[in-house]
Design a protein around this motif. Structure first.
Motif, PDB file in Angstrom:
ATOM      1  N   ASP A 283      15.870   3.514   6.392  1.00  0.00           N
ATOM      2  CA  ASP A 283      15.926   2.439   7.368  1.00  0.00           C
ATOM      3  C   ASP A 283      14.798   1.476   7.024  1.00  0.00           C
ATOM      4  OD1 ASP A 283      18.046   3.450   8.921  1.00  0.00           O
ATOM      5  OD2 ASP A 283      16.686   4.815   9.961  1.00  0.00           O
ATOM      6  N   ALA A 284      15.114   0.211   6.882  1.00  0.00           N
ATOM      7  CA  ALA A 284      14.098  -0.735   6.414  1.00  0.00           C
ATOM      8  C   ALA A 284      14.192  -2.054   7.162  1.00  0.00           C
ATOM      9  CB  ALA A 284      14.259  -0.988   4.914  1.00  0.00           C
ATOM     10  N   HIS A 285      13.041  -2.618   7.435  1.00  0.00           N
ATOM     11  CA  HIS A 285      12.935  -3.925   8.075  1.00  0.00           C
ATOM     12  C   HIS A 285      12.094  -4.842   7.191  1.00  0.00           C
ATOM     13  CE1 HIS A 285      13.338  -1.857  12.276  1.00  0.00           C
ATOM     14  NE2 HIS A 285      14.484  -1.900  11.623  1.00  0.00           N
ATOM     15  N   LEU A 286      12.520  -6.077   7.078  1.00  0.00           N
ATOM     16  CA  LEU A 286      11.669  -7.108   6.496  1.00  0.00           C
ATOM     17  C   LEU A 286      10.797  -7.663   7.611  1.00  0.00           C
ATOM     18  CD1 LEU A 286      10.937  -9.056   4.135  1.00  0.00           C
ATOM     19  CD2 LEU A 286      12.706 -10.583   5.034  1.00  0.00           C
ATOM     20  N   VAL A 287       9.496  -7.696   7.395  1.00  0.00           N
ATOM     21  CA  VAL A 287       8.551  -8.195   8.395  1.00  0.00           C
ATOM     22  C   VAL A 287       7.899  -9.461   7.862  1.00  0.00           C
ATOM     23  CG1 VAL A 287       6.500  -7.700   9.780  1.00  0.00           C
ATOM     24  CG2 VAL A 287       8.116  -5.861   9.240  1.00  0.00           C
ATOM     25  N   ILE A 288       8.046 -10.549   8.593  1.00  0.00           N
ATOM     26  CA  ILE A 288       7.390 -11.810   8.243  1.00  0.00           C
ATOM     27  C   ILE A 288       6.258 -12.037   9.230  1.00  0.00           C
ATOM     28  CG2 ILE A 288       7.650 -14.310   8.038  1.00  0.00           C
ATOM     29  CD1 ILE A 288      10.537 -13.902   7.308  1.00  0.00           C
ATOM     30  N   PHE A 289       5.070 -12.263   8.701  1.00  0.00           N
ATOM     31  CA  PHE A 289       3.899 -12.522   9.545  1.00  0.00           C
ATOM     32  C   PHE A 289       3.370 -13.906   9.202  1.00  0.00           C
ATOM     33  CE2 PHE A 289      -0.407 -12.280  11.095  1.00  0.00           C
ATOM     34  CZ  PHE A 289      -0.283 -11.555  12.265  1.00  0.00           C
ATOM     35  N   GLU A 290       3.490 -14.809  10.157  1.00  0.00           N
ATOM     36  CA  GLU A 290       3.083 -16.204   9.949  1.00  0.00           C
ATOM     37  C   GLU A 290       1.932 -16.539  10.886  1.00  0.00           C
ATOM     38  OE1 GLU A 290       3.027 -19.671   8.091  1.00  0.00           O
ATOM     39  OE2 GLU A 290       4.974 -18.655   7.837  1.00  0.00           O
ATOM     40  N   LYS A 291       0.793 -16.908  10.312  1.00  0.00           N
ATOM     41  CA  LYS A 291      -0.357 -17.352  11.109  1.00  0.00           C
ATOM     42  C   LYS A 291      -0.215 -18.858  11.322  1.00  0.00           C
ATOM     43  CE  LYS A 291      -5.361 -16.855  11.490  1.00  0.00           C
ATOM     44  NZ  LYS A 291      -5.631 -18.219  11.948  1.00  0.00           N
TER      45      LYS A 291
ATOM     46  N   GLU B 138       5.161 -12.518  14.447  1.00  0.00           N
ATOM     47  CA  GLU B 138       5.671 -11.419  13.627  1.00  0.00           C
ATOM     48  C   GLU B 138       7.159 -11.252  13.912  1.00  0.00           C
ATOM     49  OE1 GLU B 138       5.207  -6.565  13.293  1.00  0.00           O
ATOM     50  OE2 GLU B 138       3.427  -7.789  13.744  1.00  0.00           O
ATOM     51  N   ILE B 139       7.974 -11.316  12.854  1.00  0.00           N
ATOM     52  CA  ILE B 139       9.426 -11.193  12.972  1.00  0.00           C
ATOM     53  C   ILE B 139       9.887  -9.974  12.191  1.00  0.00           C
ATOM     54  CG2 ILE B 139      11.630 -12.248  12.333  1.00  0.00           C
ATOM     55  CD1 ILE B 139      10.373 -14.966  12.778  1.00  0.00           C
ATOM     56  N   HIS B 140      10.776  -9.173  12.798  1.00  0.00           N
ATOM     57  CA  HIS B 140      11.376  -8.014  12.135  1.00  0.00           C
ATOM     58  C   HIS B 140      12.865  -8.286  11.931  1.00  0.00           C
ATOM     59  CE1 HIS B 140       8.123  -4.847  13.254  1.00  0.00           C
ATOM     60  NE2 HIS B 140       7.625  -6.068  13.277  1.00  0.00           N
ATOM     61  N   PHE B 141      13.322  -8.092  10.702  1.00  0.00           N
ATOM     62  CA  PHE B 141      14.731  -8.327  10.373  1.00  0.00           C
ATOM     63  C   PHE B 141      15.300  -7.068   9.723  1.00  0.00           C
ATOM     64  CE2 PHE B 141      18.327  -9.794   7.929  1.00  0.00           C
ATOM     65  CZ  PHE B 141      18.920 -10.737   8.751  1.00  0.00           C
ATOM     66  N   ASP B 142      16.474  -6.635  10.193  1.00  0.00           N
ATOM     67  CA  ASP B 142      17.126  -5.439   9.660  1.00  0.00           C
ATOM     68  C   ASP B 142      17.732  -5.762   8.293  1.00  0.00           C
ATOM     69  OD1 ASP B 142      18.524  -3.145   9.121  1.00  0.00           O
ATOM     70  OD2 ASP B 142      19.449  -3.002  11.113  1.00  0.00           O
ATOM     71  N   LEU B 143      17.236  -5.095   7.260  1.00  0.00           N
ATOM     72  CA  LEU B 143      17.689  -5.411   5.901  1.00  0.00           C
ATOM     73  C   LEU B 143      19.112  -4.949   5.612  1.00  0.00           C
ATOM     74  CD1 LEU B 143      14.561  -4.846   3.631  1.00  0.00           C
ATOM     75  CD2 LEU B 143      15.686  -6.978   4.211  1.00  0.00           C
ATOM     76  N   ARG B 144      19.691  -4.100   6.448  1.00  0.00           N
ATOM     77  CA  ARG B 144      21.073  -3.676   6.195  1.00  0.00           C
ATOM     78  C   ARG B 144      22.036  -4.860   6.217  1.00  0.00           C
ATOM     79  NH1 ARG B 144      21.784   0.792  10.726  1.00  0.00           N
ATOM     80  NH2 ARG B 144      20.754  -0.907  11.845  1.00  0.00           N
ATOM     81  N   ARG B 145      21.676  -5.899   6.918  1.00  0.00           N
ATOM     82  CA  ARG B 145      22.574  -7.045   7.068  1.00  0.00           C
ATOM     83  C   ARG B 145      22.656  -7.906   5.810  1.00  0.00           C
ATOM     84  NH1 ARG B 145      20.869 -10.188  12.310  1.00  0.00           N
ATOM     85  NH2 ARG B 145      22.571 -11.496  11.534  1.00  0.00           N
TER      86      ARG B 145
ATOM     87  N   LEU C  43       4.961  -6.995   0.139  1.00  0.00           N
ATOM     88  CA  LEU C  43       5.823  -7.531  -0.916  1.00  0.00           C
ATOM     89  C   LEU C  43       5.091  -8.491  -1.849  1.00  0.00           C
ATOM     90  CD1 LEU C  43       9.128  -8.116   1.088  1.00  0.00           C
ATOM     91  CD2 LEU C  43       8.613  -6.295  -0.548  1.00  0.00           C
ATOM     92  N   LYS C  44       3.873  -8.867  -1.493  1.00  0.00           N
ATOM     93  CA  LYS C  44       3.011  -9.684  -2.350  1.00  0.00           C
ATOM     94  C   LYS C  44       3.739 -10.929  -2.858  1.00  0.00           C
ATOM     95  CE  LYS C  44       0.269  -5.694  -3.769  1.00  0.00           C
ATOM     96  NZ  LYS C  44      -0.215  -4.856  -4.881  1.00  0.00           N
ATOM     97  N   ALA C  45       4.262 -11.671  -1.901  1.00  0.00           N
ATOM     98  CA  ALA C  45       4.972 -12.905  -2.247  1.00  0.00           C
ATOM     99  C   ALA C  45       4.003 -13.910  -2.864  1.00  0.00           C
ATOM    100  CB  ALA C  45       5.622 -13.502  -0.998  1.00  0.00           C
ATOM    101  N   ALA C  46       4.495 -14.684  -3.802  1.00  0.00           N
ATOM    102  CA  ALA C  46       3.671 -15.727  -4.418  1.00  0.00           C
ATOM    103  C   ALA C  46       3.270 -16.754  -3.359  1.00  0.00           C
ATOM    104  CB  ALA C  46       4.442 -16.406  -5.547  1.00  0.00           C
ATOM    105  N   PRO C  47       2.085 -17.344  -3.510  1.00  0.00           N
ATOM    106  CA  PRO C  47       1.645 -18.352  -2.519  1.00  0.00           C
ATOM    107  C   PRO C  47       2.669 -19.468  -2.367  1.00  0.00           C
ATOM    108  CG  PRO C  47      -0.154 -17.759  -3.997  1.00  0.00           C
ATOM    109  CD  PRO C  47       1.089 -17.114  -4.553  1.00  0.00           C
ATOM    110  N   LEU C  48       2.909 -19.839  -1.124  1.00  0.00           N
ATOM    111  CA  LEU C  48       3.879 -20.896  -0.837  1.00  0.00           C
ATOM    112  C   LEU C  48       3.202 -22.260  -0.818  1.00  0.00           C
ATOM    113  CD1 LEU C  48       5.672 -19.109   2.124  1.00  0.00           C
ATOM    114  CD2 LEU C  48       6.683 -19.549  -0.113  1.00  0.00           C
ATOM    115  N   GLU C  49       3.983 -23.276  -1.098  1.00  0.00           N
ATOM    116  CA  GLU C  49       3.466 -24.628  -0.945  1.00  0.00           C
ATOM    117  C   GLU C  49       3.170 -24.896   0.524  1.00  0.00           C
ATOM    118  OE1 GLU C  49       5.957 -27.591  -2.582  1.00  0.00           O
ATOM    119  OE2 GLU C  49       6.006 -26.720  -4.597  1.00  0.00           O
TER     120      GLU C  49
END
Length: 247
Positions: free
Chosen positions: A85-93, A138-145, A202-208
Motif C-alpha cells: 500500500d503506497a501513498h505519494l506525499v507532497i509537502f509544499e512550504k 501536506e497532500i496524500h495521494f493513493d498511488l493505485r490510481r 523521492l529526491k525530486a530535482a529542484p523545481l523552477e
C-alpha cells in the motif's frame, strides 16, 4: 513512522529547522517486533521520472499544478503496488502572503481525490500578510490510481493570496521554493494497527521557482481612499437615519 501517525509534516518541518533528532517516533525503530515483517527486505522502490510544477489562474485565487511522472518505471510501479500500500506525499512550504484553505482542501478528500490533506502553521484565513505566519500543506495521494493513467499524475492545489503590505509599485511578488515528495508505503498483508510506514524521499530535482505578483495598495493613495470611504459611510448612515424617521 508508526501507522498511528497520519501526517509526516510535523517531523519534516523539524528536519528543516535541524530538530529531527528530538522526534524519536519517526527516526528510531525498536529492534524487537515493532518493525513490520517484510519492511526490512530489499524493496525496489519506483523512481520518479519527471516532476513539473506551475502556477495557473489569475487574480488572488490560483492553483499550483504538479505533473508527476513515473512512466519510465511503469513496470516497477505495477510490481511494487502488487505487494505494498503506497501513498505519494507532497509537502509544499508556502511563502508568506499565500495560504491554503483547509476546509476547501477537505472537499477533495470527501470526493476521494486525495487520501488525506493537512495544513500546518497559521490557520487564520483573514489575516493580512504583515500579521500572519507561514504555513505548509501536506497532500496524500493513493498511488493505485495511477496505474490506469500510465503512471502520469496531475495534482492541483488551490491557493489564495493574503492582503499584502502597501507598495508603490502596486504589486507584491512571492516565490515558491521546491516542493518535497515522499513515498509512504507498508506491506499489504499486515495488521494496520501494529506496523510502521516506511518513508522514502523521492529526491525530486529542484523545481523552477514559481512567482506570483499580487496586487497591493499604494501608500500615496491612503488619504484619498480614506476620505472617499469615510464620506460614503457617512452618506449611507445619514440615509438610513432619514429613512427611518420619514417612514
Amino acid at each position: 513512522m508508526p501507522c498511528s501517525r497520519t501526517y509526516i509534516g510535523g517531523a519534516h518541518l523539524d528536519t528543516l529547522t535541524g530538530q529531527l533528532a528530538q522526534r524519536r517516533d519517526i527516526v528510531e525503530m525498536s529492534d524487537s517486533g515493532e518493525l513490520c515483517k517484510g519492511l526490512a527486505d530489499d524493496v525496489e522502490v519506483p523512481m520518479l521520472s519527471k516532476l513539473r510544477r506551475q502556477l495557473v489562474g489569475k487574480g488572488s485565487h490560483r492553483r499550483l499544478v504538479y505533473s508527476v511522472d513515473f512512466g519510465a518505471h511503469e513496470g516497477a510501479m505495477v510490481n511494487f503496488l502488487d505487494h505494498y500500500d503506497a501513498h505519494l506525499v507532497i509537502f509544499e512550504k508556502l511563502p508568506d502572503g499565500v495560504f491554503a484553505d483547509p476546509f476547501e482542501l477537505q472537499h477533495f478528500v470527501e470526493r476521494k481525490v486525495f487520501v488525506d490533506v493537512a495544513v500546518f502553521g497559521d490557520a487564520n484565513l483573514e489575516l493580512p500578510t504583515a500579521l500572519s505566519n507561514g504555513s505548509s500543506v501536506e497532500i496524500h495521494f493513493d498511488l493505485r490510481r495511477i496505474i490506469s493513467i500510465n503512471c502520469n499524475l496531475v495534482i492541483e492545489m488551490p491557493l489564495h493570496a493574503r492582503y499584502p503590505p502597501l507598495d508603490a509599485s502596486g504589486y507584491a511578488t512571492v516565490e515558491f521554493g521546491s516542493a518535497d515528495l515522499f513515498l509512504r508505503y507498508r506491506k499489504k498483508d499486515i495488521h494496520s494497527g501494529s506496523c510502521l510506514w516506511v518513508i522514502n524521499n523521492l529526491k525530486a530535482a529542484p523545481l523552477e521557482k514559481a512567482a506570483w505578483r499580487i496586487p497591493c495598495g499604494d501608500e500615496a493613495h491612503i488619504g484619498f481612499v480614506s476620505s472617499i470611504t469615510f464620506l460614503s459611510a457617512l452618506v449611507c448612515s445619514m440615509s438610513i437615519v432619514l429613512a427611518s424617521l420619514i417612514f
